[in-house]
Design a protein around this motif. Structure first.
Motif, PDB file in Angstrom:
ATOM      1  N   GLN A 100       1.094  -1.048   0.108  1.00  0.00           N
ATOM      2  CA  GLN A 100      -0.361   0.140   0.070  1.00  0.00           C
ATOM      3  C   GLN A 100       0.762   1.923   0.323  1.00  0.00           C
ATOM      4  O   GLN A 100       0.369   2.471  -0.862  1.00  0.00           O
ATOM      5  N   GLN A 101       1.872   1.094   0.655  1.00  0.00           N
ATOM      6  CA  GLN A 101       3.181   2.541   0.361  1.00  0.00           C
ATOM      7  C   GLN A 101       3.522   2.542  -1.141  1.00  0.00           C
ATOM      8  O   GLN A 101       3.573   3.804  -1.605  1.00  0.00           O
ATOM      9  N   SER A 159       2.803   5.518  -3.833  1.00  0.00           N
ATOM     10  CA  SER A 159       4.428   6.526  -4.867  1.00  0.00           C
ATOM     11  C   SER A 159       3.814   5.536  -6.142  1.00  0.00           C
ATOM     12  O   SER A 159       5.447   6.212  -6.967  1.00  0.00           O
ATOM     13  N   VAL A 160       3.412   4.778  -6.762  1.00  0.00           N
ATOM     14  CA  VAL A 160       3.848   4.437  -7.849  1.00  0.00           C
ATOM     15  C   VAL A 160       3.462   5.497  -8.979  1.00  0.00           C
ATOM     16  O   VAL A 160       1.649   6.039  -9.039  1.00  0.00           O
ATOM     17  N   GLU A 161       3.584   5.568  -9.826  1.00  0.00           N
ATOM     18  CA  GLU A 161       3.625   6.623 -11.514  1.00  0.00           C
ATOM     19  C   GLU A 161       2.463   5.693 -12.425  1.00  0.00           C
ATOM     20  O   GLU A 161       1.732   6.503 -12.858  1.00  0.00           O
ATOM     21  N   LYS A 162       2.838   4.692 -12.693  1.00  0.00           N
ATOM     22  CA  LYS A 162       2.076   3.834 -14.237  1.00  0.00           C
ATOM     23  C   LYS A 162       1.592   3.429 -13.940  1.00  0.00           C
ATOM     24  O   LYS A 162       1.021   2.552 -12.708  1.00  0.00           O
ATOM     25  N   GLN A 163       0.354   3.699 -14.711  1.00  0.00           N
ATOM     26  CA  GLN A 163      -0.795   2.926 -14.003  1.00  0.00           C
ATOM     27  C   GLN A 163      -0.729   0.948 -14.530  1.00  0.00           C
ATOM     28  O   GLN A 163      -1.825   0.503 -13.566  1.00  0.00           O
ATOM     29  N   ASP A 164      -0.303   0.867 -15.340  1.00  0.00           N
ATOM     30  CA  ASP A 164       0.001  -0.506 -15.325  1.00  0.00           C
ATOM     31  C   ASP A 164       0.288  -1.321 -14.100  1.00  0.00           C
ATOM     32  O   ASP A 164      -0.031  -2.477 -13.441  1.00  0.00           O
ATOM     33  N   ASN A 165       1.352  -0.827 -13.621  1.00  0.00           N
ATOM     34  CA  ASN A 165       2.250  -1.019 -12.244  1.00  0.00           C
ATOM     35  C   ASN A 165       1.253  -1.010 -10.944  1.00  0.00           C
ATOM     36  O   ASN A 165       0.726  -1.801  -9.933  1.00  0.00           O
TER      37      ASN A 165
END
Length: 58
Positions: free
Chosen positions: A24-25, A29-35
């Motif tokens: 969840q952390q 901070s993830v940027e790409k929608q796929d990730n």
């Protein structure tokens, strides 16, 4: 030894919860929608595993 398996199950549930919290952390901070979708799928799978483990009875 009665109860030993339950101890392992409880320990596993704790580890799963720690992993969900960490993911969840990462999600924040993830940027790409796929990730983001991959992380969400992993979280959902872990939550499902936790739900199944919570039904464990000695």
């Amino acid at each position: 030894m009665p109860g030993k398996a339950k101890q392992y199950v409880d320990q596993s549930m704790s580890s799963v919860q720690d992993t969900v919290n960490t993911l969840q952390q990462a999600l924040s901070s993830v940027e790409k929608q796929d990730n983001k979708e991959k992380i969400e799928q992993a979280i959902n799978s872990l939550n499902s595993a936790q739900q199944q483990l919570s039904k464990y009875q000695d």
